[in-house]
Design an enzyme around this catalytic site. Structure first.
Site, PDB file in Angstrom:
ATOM      1  CG  ASP A 126       6.292 -18.759   0.692  1.00 22.26           C
ATOM      2  OD1 ASP A 126       5.193 -18.528   1.200  1.00 22.26           O
ATOM      3  OD2 ASP A 126       6.572 -18.504  -0.496  1.00 22.26           O
TER       4      ASP A 126
ATOM      5  CG  ASP B 137       0.938 -19.983  -2.758  1.00 19.68           C
ATOM      6  OD1 ASP B 137       0.502 -20.960  -3.365  1.00 19.68           O
ATOM      7  OD2 ASP B 137       0.302 -19.391  -1.866  1.00 19.68           O
TER       8      ASP B 137
ATOM      9  N   GLY C  36       3.325 -13.160  -1.820  1.00 21.97           N
ATOM     10  CA  GLY C  36       3.587 -13.164  -0.378  1.00 21.97           C
ATOM     11  C   GLY C  36       2.601 -12.357   0.446  1.00 21.97           C
TER      12      GLY C  36
ATOM     13  NE  ARG D 119      -8.347 -15.258  -0.177  1.00 19.59           N
ATOM     14  CZ  ARG D 119      -9.019 -16.167   0.508  1.00 19.59           C
ATOM     15  NH1 ARG D 119     -10.294 -15.951   0.822  1.00 19.59           N
ATOM     16  NH2 ARG D 119      -8.459 -17.293   0.898  1.00 19.59           N
TER      17      ARG D 119
ATOM     18  CB  SER E  29      -2.104 -19.418   1.021  1.00 19.37           C
ATOM     19  OG  SER E  29      -3.287 -19.971   0.496  1.00 19.37           O
TER      20      SER E  29
ATOM     21  CG  ASN F 284      -7.305 -21.120  -0.688  1.00 18.11           C
ATOM     22  OD1 ASN F 284      -8.396 -21.570  -0.349  1.00 18.11           O
ATOM     23  ND2 ASN F 284      -7.166 -19.928  -1.250  1.00 18.11           N
TER      24      ASN F 284
ATOM     25  CG  ASP G 254       8.322 -17.074  -3.789  1.00 16.11           C
ATOM     26  OD1 ASP G 254       7.795 -17.154  -2.661  1.00 16.11           O
ATOM     27  OD2 ASP G 254       7.691 -16.756  -4.804  1.00 16.11           O
TER      28      ASP G 254
END
Ligand code: BG6
Ligand code: MG
Length: 215
Positions: free
Chosen positions: A9, A11, A46, A49, A116, A118, A170
């Site tokens: 993962d 972020d 997680g 958006r 994401s 991004n 996380d």
């Protein structure tokens, strides 16, 4: 070697974008007069958006149309992308860098499995783009974590089976996604100690001793 590949993962595992997500959502929420705080921000970890926006809008006193929601999500993302420009290679720690180098040198295939959209932008911004064999992110999935799609796609891109991969996460939503896809997982941060993780770690560098991790 118990595993052939490791799917990370991004972020909250490789770099810390929480504060930027928070500031961008906060600006958007303030504009429409909706209460938002760091505790609510923690629940967005997680998830996609649009699902994040739906969680935030639970505090709103009116219903938003799909079109309005698209506009709100876009406005948050514009603020977020501007904030991301503040990220530098400093946001990608020496510990993470060294551990990834070590895992590569031991022959593990490395991939990203992030919700994401991004992800590629962030990896480029912090100078991480060349560390991974494959990237599976929010742009190639239709269902977000806890659905396993993002990890199943990463395994497919790497040409390995889920049982040959280890997922590092996380967020509890991410551990649930790993479980649902038949992957073993390592929980770090909030997910460390979560009962569904296969292994738990306190520091990223513990991945260097993968074979010694206790279940
Ligand atoms: C995840 C973050 O990695 O990506 C979530 O943990 C975020 O908080 C999600 O909502 C989607 O991010 P983006 O960059 O596509 O808005
Ligand atoms: Mg995360």
């Amino acid at each position: 070697m118990r595993y052939k590949a490791i799917i990370f993962d991004m972020d909250g595992v490789l770099c810390f974008t929480d504060k930027y997500h928070y500031r961008a959502w906060k600006q958007m929420a303030d504009k429409i007069d909706v209460y938002f705080d760091e505790k609510i921000n923690n629940r967005l970890r997680g998830v996609s958006r649009m699902e994040s926006l739906n969680i935030i809008l639970k505090k709103a006193d009116k219903e938003y149309s799909e079109q309005e929601k698209e506009q709100l999500a876009d406005s948050k993302n514009e603020i977020y992308k501007k904030l991301l420009m503040n990220m530098t290679s400093e946001d990608f720690s020496r510990e993470v860098r060294d551990t990834l180098d070590l895992l590569r040198s031991r022959g593990y295939k490395l991939a990203i499995g992030s919700s994401s959209k991004n992800a590629k932008l962030i990896l480029k911004q912090v100078g991480l783009q060349d560390y991974f064999d494959k990237i599976s992110d929010g742009t190639n999935i239709t269902k977000s974590k806890p659905d396993p799609e993002v990890f199943l796609k990463a395994a497919e891109y790497l040409n390995v089976k889920p049982e040959e991969c280890l997922v590092v996460e996380d967020a509890k939503a991410g551990i649930n996604a790993a479980c649902a896809g038949g992957f073993d997982s390592v929980g770090i941060g909030e997910a460390s100690g979560y009962e569904k993780t296969t292994y738990s770690i306190a520091h990223f560098s513990q991945l260097a001793n993968l074979d010694k991790l206790k279940r």
